[in-house]
Design an enzyme around this catalytic site. Structure first.
Site, short mmCIF file in Angstrom:
data_model
loop_
_atom_site.label_atom_id
_atom_site.label_comp_id
_atom_site.label_asym_id
_atom_site.label_seq_id
_atom_site.Cartn_x
_atom_site.Cartn_y
_atom_site.Cartn_z
N THR A 53 0.84 -1.20 0.00
CA THR A 53 0.00 0.00 0.00
C THR A 53 0.87 1.25 0.00
O THR A 53 0.55 2.26 -0.60
CB THR A 53 -0.91 0.03 1.25
OG1 THR A 53 -1.56 -1.23 1.39
CG2 THR A 53 -1.96 1.13 1.17
N ARG A 88 7.67 -2.59 3.07
CA ARG A 88 7.72 -2.61 4.54
C ARG A 88 8.11 -4.01 4.99
O ARG A 88 7.48 -4.98 4.60
CB ARG A 88 6.35 -2.31 5.15
CG ARG A 88 5.83 -0.97 4.84
CD ARG A 88 5.70 -0.11 6.08
NE ARG A 88 5.28 1.21 5.63
CZ ARG A 88 4.06 1.71 5.84
NH1 ARG A 88 3.18 1.03 6.54
NH2 ARG A 88 3.76 2.90 5.39
N SER A 115 5.91 4.35 8.60
CA SER A 115 4.76 5.14 9.02
C SER A 115 4.42 4.98 10.50
O SER A 115 5.22 5.33 11.36
CB SER A 115 3.57 4.78 8.13
OG SER A 115 2.47 5.57 8.43
N HIS A 116 3.28 4.38 10.76
CA HIS A 116 2.75 4.28 12.12
C HIS A 116 3.15 2.98 12.79
O HIS A 116 2.70 2.70 13.89
CB HIS A 116 1.23 4.35 12.03
CG HIS A 116 0.70 3.41 10.98
ND1 HIS A 116 0.84 3.67 9.64
CD2 HIS A 116 0.13 2.20 11.08
CE1 HIS A 116 0.34 2.66 8.95
NE2 HIS A 116 -0.09 1.75 9.80
N LYS A 119 9.98 3.93 0.44
CA LYS A 119 9.12 4.10 -0.73
C LYS A 119 9.66 5.19 -1.63
O LYS A 119 10.39 6.09 -1.18
CB LYS A 119 7.67 4.36 -0.32
CG LYS A 119 7.37 5.74 0.16
CD LYS A 119 5.86 5.90 0.32
CE LYS A 119 5.55 7.27 0.87
NZ LYS A 119 4.15 7.49 1.14
N ASP A 157 1.54 10.65 13.39
CA ASP A 157 2.18 9.33 13.45
C ASP A 157 3.69 9.41 13.21
O ASP A 157 4.27 10.49 13.17
CB ASP A 157 1.52 8.37 12.45
CG ASP A 157 1.86 8.72 11.01
OD1 ASP A 157 2.06 9.91 10.73
OD2 ASP A 157 1.93 7.80 10.17
N ASP A 169 5.75 9.15 10.70
CA ASP A 169 6.32 9.97 9.62
C ASP A 169 5.52 11.24 9.36
O ASP A 169 5.80 11.96 8.40
CB ASP A 169 6.44 9.15 8.34
CG ASP A 169 5.09 8.67 7.82
OD1 ASP A 169 4.20 8.41 8.65
OD2 ASP A 169 4.91 8.57 6.60
N ASP A 185 2.26 11.86 8.52
CA ASP A 185 1.19 12.08 7.54
C ASP A 185 -0.21 11.81 8.11
O ASP A 185 -1.20 12.16 7.50
CB ASP A 185 1.43 11.28 6.24
CG ASP A 185 1.61 9.80 6.49
OD1 ASP A 185 1.59 9.37 7.65
OD2 ASP A 185 1.79 9.07 5.49
N ARG A 186 -0.27 11.18 9.30
CA ARG A 186 -1.60 10.92 9.88
C ARG A 186 -1.94 11.94 10.95
O ARG A 186 -1.04 12.61 11.49
CB ARG A 186 -1.61 9.54 10.54
CG ARG A 186 -1.47 8.43 9.56
CD ARG A 186 -1.67 7.08 10.23
NE ARG A 186 -1.69 6.06 9.19
CZ ARG A 186 -2.20 4.86 9.33
NH1 ARG A 186 -2.74 4.50 10.48
NH2 ARG A 186 -2.19 4.00 8.34
N THR A 194 -7.82 1.98 -1.34
CA THR A 194 -7.04 2.42 -0.18
C THR A 194 -5.60 2.73 -0.57
O THR A 194 -4.99 2.00 -1.34
CB THR A 194 -7.07 1.29 0.87
OG1 THR A 194 -8.41 1.15 1.31
CG2 THR A 194 -6.18 1.60 2.05
N SER A 250 -8.32 6.08 7.80
CA SER A 250 -7.17 5.68 8.62
C SER A 250 -6.39 6.90 9.10
O SER A 250 -5.17 6.91 9.05
CB SER A 250 -6.28 4.75 7.81
OG SER A 250 -5.97 5.34 6.56
N LYS A 310 -0.73 12.58 2.37
CA LYS A 310 -1.59 13.09 3.42
C LYS A 310 -0.71 13.84 4.40
O LYS A 310 0.51 13.66 4.41
CB LYS A 310 -2.37 11.96 4.08
CG LYS A 310 -1.54 10.83 4.63
CD LYS A 310 -2.45 9.69 5.04
CE LYS A 310 -1.65 8.52 5.58
NZ LYS A 310 -1.70 7.35 4.71
N ARG A 352 -9.02 -6.26 7.88
CA ARG A 352 -9.73 -5.07 8.35
C ARG A 352 -11.21 -5.20 7.95
O ARG A 352 -11.51 -5.53 6.81
CB ARG A 352 -9.17 -3.81 7.71
CG ARG A 352 -7.68 -3.62 7.91
CD ARG A 352 -7.30 -2.15 7.71
NE ARG A 352 -5.87 -1.95 7.54
CZ ARG A 352 -4.96 -1.99 8.51
NH1 ARG A 352 -5.34 -2.27 9.75
NH2 ARG A 352 -3.69 -1.78 8.26
C1 G1P Z 1 -3.11 1.51 5.85
C2 G1P Z 1 -4.39 2.31 5.79
C3 G1P Z 1 -4.43 3.11 4.52
C4 G1P Z 1 -3.19 4.00 4.43
C5 G1P Z 1 -1.93 3.17 4.60
C6 G1P Z 1 -0.69 4.04 4.68
O1 G1P Z 1 -3.03 0.63 4.77
O2 G1P Z 1 -5.50 1.45 5.89
O3 G1P Z 1 -5.60 3.87 4.50
O4 G1P Z 1 -3.15 4.67 3.22
O5 G1P Z 1 -2.01 2.40 5.80
O6 G1P Z 1 -0.73 4.92 5.76
P1 G1P Z 1 -3.41 -0.93 4.87
O7 G1P Z 1 -2.57 -1.51 5.98
O8 G1P Z 1 -4.87 -0.96 5.26
O9 G1P Z 1 -3.13 -1.50 3.52
ZN ZN Z 2 2.34 7.63 8.19
#
Ligand code: G1P
Ligand code: ZN
Length: 543
Positions: free
Chosen positions: A18, A22, A113-114, A126, A277, A279, A281-282, A344, A365, A376, A496
């Site tokens: 996504t 990772r 990210s998170h 990325k 978060d 990095d 972006d959240r 997504t 998210s 974001k 999810r």
């Molecule tokens: C998750 C979130 C998605 C977001 C992504 C990166 O991805 O659901 O909305 O864009 O993290 O922050 P997922 O783990 O669901 O593929």
């Molecule tokens: Zn992030």
């Protein structure tokens, strides 16, 4: 300077998900693993010789080592200039801002990210393209193809670069710039929002707590909120970036940002609470004793665009990811604006933003953003809220309740089942897909299935098709249940389940979402058979 060509063999599983590649950090620490991926990115690109590459990271464990490798490889591969965040730090939205502002060829972002950081935890990388946004699927698939056939990588044989001193130096034929992106980012925010108005809000005694979760946004938030906007010293907590996020799981939600949530529901609560978060972006938005669902936050930001100077001339359209609640659709409809539904992941918004079809985008998210960058942007959303509060004089809860009164409330929740056996998860999805034909018209309690499908997206700009983006169960009354497999997890599968129900009746808007959604949750369990099929009796995280 000596450029080495090192022989290598492909590693399996280097397909970006996504949001980039990772993996656990020890996977990235295998000799050649990071190098293979970076060389594959470069191999998939054309005409970058002499051009600029931006390198940023969220500061997690292995960030500095990875940046040194990337610098040497970028030099060896012929980039003309590297712009690197001081200390190897640059938030994801700031990296997007820098790529755009300085017209770079692209950028590499080091982040998971998170996800937690530190030894044994997660790492990620990325590639972002010249518009500042995540590479679209056709590029990430091209990178993946390269990872499968790579035989060698190029690296400069040179000493490590000092990442902590601002300034420029030359390495071979490459100019290396260590920059402080806080300045560029602040300048951009000051043009989008009414900083004077927000300053006056703080002068009048408005209080806020911002939890940077020991991650990358600490320096940005301290500078903007405390220094420029005059919020009280100490407004920003957990403001020092740490390579293990101080043991926190840097995901701003009700579970992982618990100390902020507890504080905002205590007697000491400030008027406004927010977090970002790993990095940056959240975002999570809280009022005094009040939590704002991210889908509602998106709808409210769109509905109040006239409050913010960067948007008050109007929005061209809006976009949300498919599982995000349809609260924003109602606002768009009310305003006669187009509303796009994408798969997504932020990469799907890039084309809509570039083509000026959407101005503001968001995901359930905890992700919201606009055409100011192509990622974001956590602090952006928080400043947007501050701008709305300052302009209307209303509190967070007053704003949200007023919004529900006008548009109705979309009760919404997401259930995450983590570390599920991948084979079991895939089998569950296969069975649901196979049942699609027999589902239409079926009743679950009072809910009649109108549509049951696997979401497919045709990009309205380049007509590219993305299939299998999540199973949708759409009921006649507008309620929805969505099932997806996460594309960012690093161990097993994460299932999810997204549940949504629309309530126009204002007298019911005060209900607890879990109570309002209880019957649909049971139906979601029934349709998927998740408990029996995965052995998981309850979700790990509910947001
Ligand atoms: C998750 C979130 C998605 C977001 C992504 C990166 O991805 O659901 O909305 O864009 O993290 O922050 P997922 O783990 O669901 O593929
Ligand atoms: Zn992030």
């Amino acid at each position: 300077m000596n450029i080495k060509t090192v022989q290598t063999k492909p590693f399996e599983g280097q397909r970006p998900g996504t949001s980039g590649l990772r993996k656990k950090v020890d996977v990235f620490q295998q000799p050649g693993y990071l190098e293979n991926f970076v060389q594959s990115v470069f191999n998939s690109l054309e005409n970058f010789k002499g051009k600029t590459l931006v390198i940023g990271g969220d500061g997690r464990y292995f960030n500095r080592e990875a940046i040194q490798v990337i610098i040497k490889m970028a030099v060896a591969n012929g980039f003309g200039e590297l712009m690197i965040g001081k200390g190897g730090l640059m938030s994801t939205p700031a990296t997007s801002c820098i790529i755009r502002k300085y017209k770079a060829f692209g950028g590499l972002i080091l982040s998971a990210s998170h996800n937690p950081g530190g030894p044994g935890q997660d790492f990620g990388i990325k590639y972002n393209i010249e518009n500042g946004g995540p590479a679209p699927e056709k590029i990430t698939e091209g990178i993946y193809e390269q990872t499968k056939k790579i035989t060698e990588y190029k690296i400069a044989d040179t000493a490590d670069v000092d990442l902590d001193t601002l300034g420029e130096k030359v390495l071979g034929e490459t100019r290396i710039k260590i920059i402080d992106s806080v300045i560029d980012y602040t300048e951009m925010m000051s043009k989008l929002f009414d900083f004077d108005l927000i300053k006056r809000l703080f002068q009048k005694g408005f209080t806020m707590r911002y939890d940077a979760m020991n991650a990358v946004t600490g320096p940005y938030a301290k500078h903007i909120l405390e220094k420029v906007l005059g919020a009280k010293a100490g407004t920003v907590v957990h403001g020092e970036p740490k390579d293990d996020f101080g043991g926190l799981h840097p995901d701003p939600n009700l579970v992982y940002a618990k100390s902020l949530v507890d504080f905002m529901f205590s007697n000491e609560a400030t008027d406004f609470g927010a977090a970002s978060d790993g990095d940056g972006d959240r975002n999570m938005i809280l009022g005094n004793h009040f939590y704002v669902n991210p889908s509602d936050s998106l709808a409210l930001i769109v509905a109040n665009f006239w409050n913010a100077p960067g948007y008050d001339r109007g929005l061209t359209g809006v976009a949300r990811s498919m599982p995000t609640s349809s609260a924003v659709d109602r606002v768009a409809r009310g305003m006669g604006m187009s509303c796009y539904e994408t798969p997504t992941g932020w990469k799907f918004f890039g084309n809509l933003l570039d083509a000026n079809k959407a101005t503001i985008c968001g995901e359930e998210s905890f992700g919201t953003g606009s055409n100011h960058v192509r990622e974001k942007d956590g602090l952006w959303a928080i400043l947007y809220w501050l701008n709305i509060i300052a302009a209307t004089g209303l509190s967070v809860s007053e704003l949200v309740k007023k919004h529900w009164k006008k548009y109705g409330r979309n009760f919404y929740s997401r259930y995450d089942f983590e570390k599920v056996d991948s084979a079991a998860a895939n089998a569950m999805f296969d069975e649901m897909r196979a049942s699609a034909a027999s589902q239409e018209g079926k009743f679950y309690g009072n809910y009649e299935v109108e549509k049951f499908d696997d979401f497919e997206y045709i990009d309205p700009v380049d007509k590219s098709v993305s299939s299998h983006q999540g199973i949708r169960v759409l009921f006649k009354d507008g309620s929805r249940i969505i099932y997806r497999l996460s594309g960012t997890g690093t161990s097993g599968a994460t299932v999810r389940i997204y549940i949504e129900k629309y309530e126009p009746d204002n007298s019911k808007h005060g209900m607890d979402p879990q109570e309002a959604l209880a019957d649909l949750v049971e139906i979601a369990y029934q349709i998927s058979g998740i408990k029996a099929k995965t052995g998981k009796q309850k979700p790990d995280v509910i947001t």
